[in-house]
Design an enzyme around this catalytic site. Structure first.
Site, short mmCIF file in Angstrom:
data_model
loop_
_atom_site.label_atom_id
_atom_site.label_comp_id
_atom_site.label_asym_id
_atom_site.label_seq_id
_atom_site.Cartn_x
_atom_site.Cartn_y
_atom_site.Cartn_z
CD GLU A 320 -1.77 -3.49 1.35
OE1 GLU A 320 -2.43 -2.84 2.20
OE2 GLU A 320 -1.33 -3.00 0.31
CG ASP A 324 -4.48 -3.71 4.55
OD1 ASP A 324 -4.15 -2.52 4.44
OD2 ASP A 324 -4.50 -4.51 3.59
CB SER A 573 -2.16 0.27 1.33
OG SER A 573 -1.88 -0.26 0.06
#
Length: 656
Positions: A320, A324, A573
């Site tokens: 994640e 990001d 995401s």
């Protein structure tokens, strides 16, 4: 800091409000379900046990909050962009002095002396220690021991009451119906906080509901080649964006170029133990963003002991954060990206813990954090962070979060309180984006609800049942971002479709929040022209509630460096930080022109839907159904569509 007892006494003397001699009590909160907690009948808590009582006072002017925000965010308003200061916001919504006086007088009349009370600086809550016997009398309730199937014990009550005339002044009283305390072993008569459940810890490696999904490994330590032939290195170009999404592909898809300015701010929120690895960032730069110097890292804003841990490394620990930050930094460079790393390694953290760090008043308003759902700080555990970070950072102009929970995991009161905080951040000029989820109309883990409108918060394995909306995406004061994909085999210039590769765009209708005014026309058009055939058993079809997502962006086949390897990654995401990057680029241009950041963007987007690329094919299956379908105009799969920077920029630049 607390108001002195002398000051509190003087305030009360000046503006005392008398209660009638005969007081009528009403139930203020009542537990709706016990799940795996069982009340013990063989033993009763000792009446001398001391409870740390907190009374959250009702905030003022919340009924005006929506109108205040629309006055600032509606593109047709003459006050567009005139964002409020933190002090203006705190003063406007602080509990009234009447609420303080009325509640304190009730406590005094009930035997709780003024000398035992403390009042928080923002008048948000009153706290005092009292025995169980005193609290039972005060709240007309009975405390019990509860046992959990894990063996953990708690003391709580089934319901509690307050004087009828005080209901408008009291938001919440703790500890009461919430399982937020447990007895210390031994002879101590104090209580301590419990830990957050894993499913409500966004950074927990086992909580994979909203986290990205890993696909094919393209290179690196785990890359497998055929023994009889050399495998050529993958060449990433605009010609194969339908297989490999890169920053270059996103610029082509959404009609924008490399950033050139560094005059705004962009924040990415992560939750410990989720962490990025600097060597992964460096590998990504050398592969897909060579304009970014090796060693470039986000600016770390640590919240409640947040740390970029390197002890455990896996896709669930690093996927994640790597995703990001790699794409946020690549798309807005040379603008720095701020990393809000939230929660220590012991307790973890929630969205509320993050919000506390941006707004000191949120730490205490409405009773403050709920230990049933939030991390407890100062962390009483060994090795825990021994402070509570309240209002320590100025929020970035755009903040993207790629985590979420099921709306039914939390109580409506908890969600409304948090949603109101997003409303206040919008008033301050902050754009808040949340990913909409990766399981279509189903919830985390592809679970669906067992009852209409998810009543009771019970789930099945996902093969049938009621659609399970996500939170915070259903809050009307955030921008919820769904996912699209390039049609397999199509060019990067062809229209996209709803994502149906590995993940399905989260979308649907809230069971908690009413439809906001800015969305009403778009949702009305959807039901008029494309009403689904599902019944109220499957989703909230009242046509009066908030629909989500608002917008979308590509969520399939992202090329990401994770744990030393290049692999494909999927999820909303990815969609949220990409959309946030484009809003940040727009802010750069507005700031350069002497204007404010855009702040809450939903009213402008819904008023100008043609500045987005409408998505009209694909769906978001789940719960044993095909889910909803992407159609012309807004839909609960891809929202209004994907960004088109060259159409968005002139609209936002034309605003004051």
């Amino acid at each position: 800091m607390q108001l002195s007892l002398i000051t509190l006494a003087c305030v009360l003397a000046a503006t005392a409000v008398a209660l009638p001699a005969s007081v009528s009590y009403v139930v203020h909160e009542k537990r709706s379900m016990l799940s795996s907690w069982v009340a013990r009948t063989d033993v009763k808590p000792n009446g001398r046990i001391i409870l740390p009582v907190r009374i959250g006072l009702m905030q003022s002017n919340l009924d005006r909050g929506h109108d205040i925000l629309m006055d600032i965010a509606d593109p047709s308003s003459e006050n567009y962009g005139k964002h409020w200061t933190a002090k203006q916001i705190a003063d406007t919504f602080a509990p009234s002095q009447e609420s303080v006086d009325t509640v304190v007088e009730w406590l005094e009349e009930s035997g709780i002396e003024t000398s035992r009370l403390s009042l928080s600086p923002g008048r948000n809550w009153l706290s005092f220690d009292a025995s169980i016997a005193e609290v039972e009398s005060l709240l007309q309730t009975e405390y019990k021991f509860y046992a959990h199937e894990t063996g953990q014990g708690h003391v709580a009550c089934d319901e509690y009451s307050v004087p009828r005339k005080l209901r408008q002044h009291i938001d919440i009283i703790m500890p009461t119906v919430h399982f937020d305390t447990n007895i210390v072993s031994g002879s101590e008569n104090k209580l301590k906080k419990r830990s957050m459940p894993p499913n409500l810890q966004p950074g927990n490696p086992d909580n994979t509901g909203f986290k990205p999904k890993q696909g094919e490994i393209l290179s690196g330590p785990d890359f497998v080649t055929t023994p009889d032939a050399a495998t050529p290195a993958t060449v990433y170009s605009l010609a194969n964006c339908n297989q490999y999404i890169t920053p270059e592909c996103l610029r082509a898809l959404y009609n924008f170029t490399n950033g050139t300015l560094a005059s705004s701010s962009y924040g990415i929120v992560e939750y410990t133990p989720e962490a990025y690895i600097q060597t992964d960032l460096n590998l990504f730069y050398s592969t897909l963003a060579r304009e970014i110097p090796q060693g470039t890292a986000p600016v770390l804003d640590s919240i409640d002991g947040g740390v970029n841990q390197q002890t455990t490394q896996s896709f669930n620990d690093n996927g994640e954060s790597d995703l990001d930050l790699q794409y946020a930094q690549a798309l807005v460079y040379p603008q720095k990206v701020t990393l809000y790393q939230t929660g220590d390694l012991v307790e973890g953290a929630s969205f509320n813990n993050f919000l506390d760090a941006l707004d000191a008043s949120y730490c205490t308003s409405g009773g403050g954090d709920n230990p049933n759902f939030d991390g407890t700080y100062p962390d009483p555990n060994s090795g825990g962070y021994k402070k509570h970070d309240c209002g320590i950072y100025t929020p970035a102009s755009v903040i993207s979060t790629s985590y979420g929970s099921n709306e039914a995991d939390l109580t409506p009161a908890y969600e409304v309180r948090q949603c109101n905080e997003y409303m206040k951040l919008g008033m301050a000029g902050v754009t808040i984006l949340y990913s909409s989820g990766d399981n279509g109309v189903a919830g985390n883990g592809a679970q669906c609800c067992t009852k209409a409108k998810c009543a009771g918060g019970t789930y099945n394995s996902g093969g049938s049942g009621t659609f399970n909306p996500s939170f915070p995406g259903t809050c009307p004061y955030v921008t919820s971002v769904g996912a699209t994909q390039i049609v397999p085999g199509a060019s990067v210039t062809a229209p996209e479709e709803a994502c149906e590769t590995v993940i399905y765009s989260g979308g649907g209708f809230s069971n908690v929040f009413a439809m906001p005014s800015y969305q009403s026309s778009a949702v009305k058009s959807y039901f008029t022209n494309h009403k689904p055939t599902y019944t109220a058993t499957q989703y909230n079809n009242s046509q009066t509630v908030r629909g989500y997502p608002d917008v979308s962006a590509n969520g399939a086949n992202y090329v990401v460096a994770v744990d030393g390897a290049i692999s494909l990654v999927y999820g909303t995401s990815a969609s949220a930080p990409v959309f946030g990057s484009i809003i940040t680029l727009i802010n750069e241009q507005r700031v350069a022109a002497g204007k404010s950041a855009v702040g809450f963007i939903n009213p402008t987007l819904y008023a100008n839907p043609t500045i987005l690329n409408d998505i009209t094919t694909g769906g978001n299956q789940g719960c044993g159904t095909a889910g909803f379908t992407a159609v012309s105009g807004w839909d609960p799969v891809t929202g209004l569509g994907t960004p088109n920077y060259q159409k968005m920029l002139p609209v936002f630049m034309a605003l004051p």
